[in-house]
Write a protein that holds these residues in place. Structure first.
Motif, PDB file in Angstrom:
ATOM      1  N   ASP A 217      36.765  30.230  14.742  1.00  0.00           N
ATOM      2  CA  ASP A 217      37.197  29.159  13.848  1.00  0.00           C
ATOM      3  C   ASP A 217      38.321  29.660  12.946  1.00  0.00           C
ATOM      4  O   ASP A 217      39.323  28.995  12.745  1.00  0.00           O
ATOM      5  CB  ASP A 217      36.027  28.631  13.024  1.00  0.00           C
ATOM      6  N   CYS A 218      38.126  30.851  12.390  1.00  0.00           N
ATOM      7  CA  CYS A 218      39.145  31.469  11.543  1.00  0.00           C
ATOM      8  C   CYS A 218      38.975  32.976  11.619  1.00  0.00           C
ATOM      9  O   CYS A 218      37.863  33.473  11.741  1.00  0.00           O
ATOM     10  CB  CYS A 218      39.037  30.980  10.094  1.00  0.00           C
ATOM     11  N   PRO A 219      40.066  33.736  11.539  1.00  0.00           N
ATOM     12  CA  PRO A 219      39.941  35.181  11.638  1.00  0.00           C
ATOM     13  C   PRO A 219      39.577  35.862  10.327  1.00  0.00           C
ATOM     14  O   PRO A 219      39.005  36.955  10.345  1.00  0.00           O
ATOM     15  CB  PRO A 219      41.340  35.610  12.104  1.00  0.00           C
ATOM     16  N   TYR A 220      39.892  35.239   9.191  1.00  0.00           N
ATOM     17  CA  TYR A 220      39.715  35.918   7.915  1.00  0.00           C
ATOM     18  C   TYR A 220      38.288  35.803   7.385  1.00  0.00           C
ATOM     19  O   TYR A 220      37.696  36.797   6.965  1.00  0.00           O
ATOM     20  CB  TYR A 220      40.685  35.331   6.885  1.00  0.00           C
TER      21      TYR A 220
ATOM     22  N   ASP B  11      43.329  29.615   5.627  1.00  0.00           N
ATOM     23  CA  ASP B  11      44.717  29.282   5.938  1.00  0.00           C
ATOM     24  C   ASP B  11      45.003  29.340   7.430  1.00  0.00           C
ATOM     25  O   ASP B  11      46.155  29.172   7.841  1.00  0.00           O
ATOM     26  CB  ASP B  11      45.667  30.248   5.223  1.00  0.00           C
ATOM     27  N   CYS B  12      43.988  29.575   8.230  1.00  0.00           N
ATOM     28  CA  CYS B  12      44.209  29.721   9.665  1.00  0.00           C
ATOM     29  C   CYS B  12      43.014  29.169  10.426  1.00  0.00           C
ATOM     30  O   CYS B  12      42.008  29.859  10.600  1.00  0.00           O
ATOM     31  CB  CYS B  12      44.449  31.190  10.022  1.00  0.00           C
ATOM     32  N   HIS B  13      43.124  27.915  10.856  1.00  0.00           N
ATOM     33  CA  HIS B  13      42.060  27.258  11.611  1.00  0.00           C
ATOM     34  C   HIS B  13      42.679  26.590  12.832  1.00  0.00           C
ATOM     35  O   HIS B  13      43.437  25.635  12.710  1.00  0.00           O
ATOM     36  CB  HIS B  13      41.370  26.208  10.740  1.00  0.00           C
ATOM     37  N   ALA B  14      42.342  27.082  14.016  1.00  0.00           N
ATOM     38  CA  ALA B  14      43.041  26.627  15.216  1.00  0.00           C
ATOM     39  C   ALA B  14      42.646  25.227  15.650  1.00  0.00           C
ATOM     40  O   ALA B  14      43.272  24.680  16.549  1.00  0.00           O
ATOM     41  CB  ALA B  14      42.824  27.610  16.358  1.00  0.00           C
ATOM     42  N   TRP B  15      41.645  24.614  15.023  1.00  0.00           N
ATOM     43  CA  TRP B  15      41.388  23.216  15.368  1.00  0.00           C
ATOM     44  C   TRP B  15      42.541  22.331  14.902  1.00  0.00           C
ATOM     45  O   TRP B  15      42.658  21.185  15.332  1.00  0.00           O
ATOM     46  CB  TRP B  15      40.045  22.738  14.865  1.00  0.00           C
TER      47      TRP B  15
END
Length: 799
Positions: A417-420, A702-706
């Motif tokens: 979902d997110c890397p952080y 700040d980084c969600h690939a959906w």
């Protein structure tokens, strides 16, 4: 520590040697001779970093030397000081991955050293990391390689230099593991090298033999399966600029170039560095001297706006423009290093970090410290961008590039979902991410792994978990319905019916769970667990759950179940299981009638969220179109209201994917290019990847690939490239160009490439369409149908 070993080592060795080798049949059919080994003082569950090593001799340099390797939790494998593998790919105890590596290129005649670092972050480990017992295993492929099988001949020592550094962050759900604190005075420098003195190390403890999943044994433990995905990409990546600095004058080239500098004794410095865009990387920090200096490396997606009215800094979650740093404060994941005064000390984190900004803080003691270099090693699933889109529009180009960076940042050994913050493979995210992978790259291996892993997570009640692998169970039954959609996506875009058939039991199991909660009219009542739909915060919505009526029913759930029944019926019928297809069609038919009766508001010409008909959303009306509850002109009218009625609960960036599908299905696809405001807002805020929610200012992640759905839609909706039948052997080209007058695009197809171009000249269109050999297709243009043949098709002077 040993001089940096990346470039040829990390880039070439890992990417070329893994999983392309032949696995001897007995490796997956018989008990391994190798043992899982551990340190004799290890609890098996607590935080710990361990080094394993074995010296062995060869009469000559071999042409091939294949080994299979795994660990719990994680490992890095070295041969003669060179790192050759990193893993294992995340999974669960019942499907524990091992990597296959040919290490011949790193071996020599005479003595050789093979070594590994293995770590377990204990209670602080990533939630995505399942664990059984801290251990390591390495098995030779055949008799000639078994000389290095793990057993008590391997030596082991715990690395006392390491301890966990738990993040102190803005209030938010965090599940991505601790930072690393390393006291270099305790670090066993050179432990990977042949000449290291390991006389004080103890023999490893043999736990159990390695067991392939197909082999029965009375012992409990890991069930080993071959890794099915490639190793992650690794390449050097320089930080770009210095944004803030205090306590020192930095050399002009730093950090974009290697520019050593020295910090005097008894000095404090602080440097804020900007990568220029969000990335996943292993930080590499090289330093000399500076005994007892404390070095802090911190990592953040963005800085936070200072709010003097809010005294608790952990609640100050506004970020503003991500390019701005003045008047803001730093909160992020942190690593701490304590120098031991030697030359060429080196830090490469065990786990990768996610950052746009890196804060370097140093306090020296009695000795000056020299910073030799600081940079990153980018890492991620090795997707390649094989699609092309050109419309002469810089905004669309930026949206595509940002979406691709987002998708790549959220793809490692699983989708994330997110890397952080989490690094968890959620189905709602993963379905969209997998389609981005297919349309942009053509690589379906991570999608196959995701479908399989999520099926493996199914509970006894029938549904999948919402995310997997995960050490902590979480249930979102509506995500299980999207998993059925994900299976159907694969069915449509890959000609692999047997793979899909393997998961029909899972599809039926999920639907059986919901059937138990259906009322006589088909409506779902009092659905258990977290029935998430979207991160909306308007009246009636609660933690992402759409409104529920006084009768315990929700239109959003009923419609999503209806969509799943229709999807499952299509799968079952096309795969020849007619009885199941008929059953799902009957259930779908009943639900359609119930939904029309229960939720349609004739005065508003909208479907309501509940039977009380006081709340209305884009979500419910979107699903009504996607499920064919409304068709034709009625669907077009409803789609117009979805776009124009601002009183409807608005879909966030995630659910916009389904809204855009619905308006296109209803015949309004030419309006798609007008629906990109959320993405334009992200760019205006200085975002380099897409935010988790539509409230960009206060987005946790700040980084969600959906949010990368335009990387599907610009190809599928605008360029019009889609599958017309299961297996993608029949292709549909139906463009929705809006105001564009000159556009070309191509996407990878299992049999080649699909390429299109549309040019408007002298009041007429020229359409050029190329489809691969072995396929057929149809070109739909303004309600007229043209037959496509394999190869090049040109249509001149069409209106």
């Amino acid at each position: 520590m040993k001089k940096i070993f990346i470039l040829l080592l990390l880039i070439t060795a890992i990417s070329q040697n893994i999983q392309s080798q032949t696995v001897a049949p007995e490796i997956i059919s018989k008990k391994w001779d190798a043992y899982w080994i551990a340190a004799n003082n290890s609890s098996g569950h607590d935080y710990g970093v361990y080094h394993f090593r074995k010296i062995f001799s060869l009469n000559e340099k071999p042409g091939s030397f294949i080994v299979h390797v795994s660990a719990d939790n994680r490992y890095k494998l070295y041969v003669n000081g060179m790192m050759v593998s990193l893993g294992p790919a995340r999974s669960d105890k019942y499907h524990w991955n091992f990597e296959t590596v040919d290490i011949a290129a790193y071996l020599q005649k005479g003595n050789n050293i093979i070594a590994a670092v293995v770590w377990n972050f204990g209670e602080e480990r990533q939630v995505a990391q399942i664990s059984y017992h801290t251990a390591f295993i390495l098995q030779g492929n055949t008799g000639s390689e078994k000389i290095i099988n793990t057993n008590k001949s391997w030596k082991c020592a715990q690395d006392k230099a390491y301890s966990p550094l738990v993040p102190d962050l803005i209030y938010a759900y965090y599940a991505a593991g601790p930072g690393e604190k390393i006291n270099y005075a305790d670090y066993p420098d050179g432990w990977q090298s042949l000449n290291y003195d390991d006389s004080n190390w103890q023999p490893s403890v043999e736990l159990i033999n390695g067991l392939p999943k197909t082999v029965f044994d009375w012992s409990d433990g890991w069930m080993l399966v071959p890794r099915t995905i490639p190793q992650m990409e690794l390449k050097p990546q320089r930080l770009q600029t210095v944004r803030l600095v205090s306590g020192i004058d930095l050399p002009a080239g730093f950090p974009l170039q290697q520019s050593p500098f020295t910090i005097s004794a008894h000095t404090k410095i602080s440097v804020l560095l900007d990568q220029g865009y969000l990335t996943n990387a292993y930080p590499v920090f090289q330093f000399s001297k500076g005994k007892d200096a404390h070095i802090f490396l911190s990592y953040a997606e963005a800085l936070y706006i200072k709010d003097d009215s809010e005294k608790d800094w952990k609640k100050q979650n506004k970020k503003g423009n991500r390019n701005e740093v003045e008047g803001k404060f730093f909160s992020g994941i942190k690593d701490e290093l304590i120098a031991d005064g030697k030359d060429k000390q080196q830090f490469i984190s065990l786990s990768w970090r996610t950052y746009r900004y890196v804060q370097l803080q140093i306090e020296t003691a009695d000795e000056a410290l020299t910073i030799d270099d600081l940079y990153g090693i980018f890492t991620g699933y090795p997707f390649e961008m094989n699609a092309k889109f050109n419309a002469g529009n810089k905004v669309l180009d930026t949206i595509l590039n940002t979406g691709w960076r987002t998708a790549r940042s959220c793809a490692m050994e699983t989708y994330m979902d997110c890397p952080y913050y989490e690094q968890l493979q959620y189905i709602g995210d993963t379905r969209i991410q997998a389609l981005v992978s297919l349309f942009n790259s053509g690589d379906d291996r991570l999608m196959r792994q995701a479908i399989t892993a999520l099926n493996n997570s199914r509970m006894a009640e029938g549904i999948t978990l919402s995310r997997y692998p995960s050490a902590e169970a979480q249930e979102i039954p509506t995500f299980s319905l999207w998993w059925i959609g994900m299976l159907h996506d694969y069915f449509m875009y890959r000609n692999d019916p047997q793979f899909v058939k393997n998961f029909l039991d899972g599809e039926r199991s999920v639907l059986s769970f919901f059937a138990k909660h259906q009322q006589p009219d088909g409506s779902v009542k009092d659905a258990p667990y977290w029935e998430f739909t979207d991160w909306c915060e308007t009246k009636g919505w609660n933690a992402g759950v759409a409104p529920v009526g006084n009768d315990g029913c929700s239109a959003a759930i009923d419609l999503q179940l209806l969509l799943a029944y229709e999807t499952a019926a299509d799968l079952e019928e096309n795969l020849g299981i007619k009885e199941c297809a008929a059953d799902y069609k009957n259930k779908a038919g009943q639900l359609i009638q119930t939904i029309k009766t229960k939720y349609w508001d004739n005065a508003k010409k909208l479907f309501a969220d509940t039977k009380e008909k006081t709340l209305f959303s884009q979500h419910v009306n979107t699903l009504a179109i996607l499920t064919n509850v409304v068709k034709g002109n009625d669907a077009a009218d409803l789609a117009e209201k979805i776009l124009s009625d601002t009183l409807l609960t608005q879909a966030t960036v995630y659910f916009k994917y389904y809204v855009n599908q619905a308006i296109t299905k209803a015949g309004l696809g030419n309006l798609y290019l007008d629906q990109l405001q959320i993405w334009k807002d992200n760019l205006a805020y200085g975002m380099t990847t897409w935010a988790e929610i539509s409230d960009i200012n206060a987005a946790r992640s700040d980084c969600h690939a959906w949010g990368a759905s335009p990387n599907i839609e610009l190809y599928r909706i605008v360029a019009g490239i889609d599958a017309a039948a299961p297996g993608f052997n029949k292709i549909k080209i139906e463009p929705h160009l809006g105001a564009l007058k000159n556009i070309s695009a191509s996407i990878p197809h299992p049999k080649g490439n699909i390429a299109v171009s549309y040019i408007f000249e002298n009041g007429k269109w020229i359409a050029t369409i190329s489809i691969p050999e072995g396929t057929s297709g149809v070109f739909l243009w303004k309600q007229k149908e043209y037959v496509l043949k394999e190869g090049m098709n040109v249509f001149n002077n069409i209106p």
